[in-house]
Scaffold this active site. Structure first.
Site, mmCIF file in Angstrom:
data_model
loop_
_atom_site.group_PDB
_atom_site.id
_atom_site.type_symbol
_atom_site.label_atom_id
_atom_site.label_comp_id
_atom_site.label_asym_id
_atom_site.label_seq_id
_atom_site.Cartn_x
_atom_site.Cartn_y
_atom_site.Cartn_z
ATOM 1 N N SER A 17 46.289 40.675 50.327
ATOM 2 C CA SER A 17 46.125 41.965 50.802
ATOM 3 C C SER A 17 45.398 42.880 51.038
ATOM 4 O O SER A 17 46.478 43.320 50.069
ATOM 5 C CB SER A 17 46.559 41.396 52.589
ATOM 6 N N CYS A 18 45.216 43.899 51.662
ATOM 7 C CA CYS A 18 45.229 45.174 50.638
ATOM 8 C C CYS A 18 46.713 46.145 51.064
ATOM 9 O O CYS A 18 47.511 46.081 51.572
ATOM 10 C CB CYS A 18 44.473 45.772 53.069
ATOM 11 N N PRO A 19 46.873 47.122 49.692
ATOM 12 C CA PRO A 19 45.444 47.069 49.528
ATOM 13 C C PRO A 19 45.150 46.749 48.099
ATOM 14 O O PRO A 19 44.270 47.270 47.297
ATOM 15 C CB PRO A 19 45.761 49.149 48.413
ATOM 16 N N MET A 20 45.713 45.843 47.933
ATOM 17 C CA MET A 20 45.631 44.509 46.640
ATOM 18 C C MET A 20 44.540 44.335 45.845
ATOM 19 O O MET A 20 43.850 44.807 44.933
ATOM 20 C CB MET A 20 46.842 43.717 45.898
ATOM 21 N N ASP A 44 40.159 38.220 52.399
ATOM 22 C CA ASP A 44 40.700 39.345 53.352
ATOM 23 C C ASP A 44 39.398 40.444 53.858
ATOM 24 O O ASP A 44 38.649 40.528 52.969
ATOM 25 C CB ASP A 44 41.831 40.073 52.191
#
Length: 81
Positions: A17-20, A44
Site C-alpha cells: 500500500s501507499c507509498p510502497m 492498491d
C-alpha cells in the site's frame, strides 16, 4: 489489455500500500535503460493516482498507460532519459 509497447521488466507490488508502489516503481525504473518500459502490477487502488502524479512530476519518465482489471491495476512507465 494488449500493450502497444514492449515491456522490459515487470514489477509486482501486489499487496503493498501507499507509498510502497511508487517507491518501488522509482527504484525499479532507475535500473532500466532509457527507452525501456516498466510494467507495474499493483492491488492498491490509490496506485492509479499515485503513479500518475509521480510520473507527471518526475523528469525522465513517461506514463504510457494504466489499466484496471478487477482488483489489479497495471501501470506502464517508460524511462525517457
Amino acid at each position: 489489455m494488449s500493450a502497444e509497447f514492449d515491456i522490459t521488466e515487470t514489477l509486482d507490488v501486489k499487496g503493498a500500500s501507499c507509498p510502497m508502489p511508487v517507491l518501488k516503481t522509482k527504484s525499479a525504473i532507475d535500473d532500466i535503460d532509457p527507452g525501456g518500459v516498466l510494467e507495474v502490477v499493483a492491488t492498491d487502488s490509490g496506485s492509479m493516482s499515485d503513479i500518475d502524479g509521480w510520473a507527471a512530476g518526475t523528469s525522465g519518465v513517461e506514463l504510457l498507460d494504466q489499466a484496471e482489471d478487477g482488483d489489479v491495476y497495471r501501470h506502464y512507465v517508460r524511462k525517457t532519459e
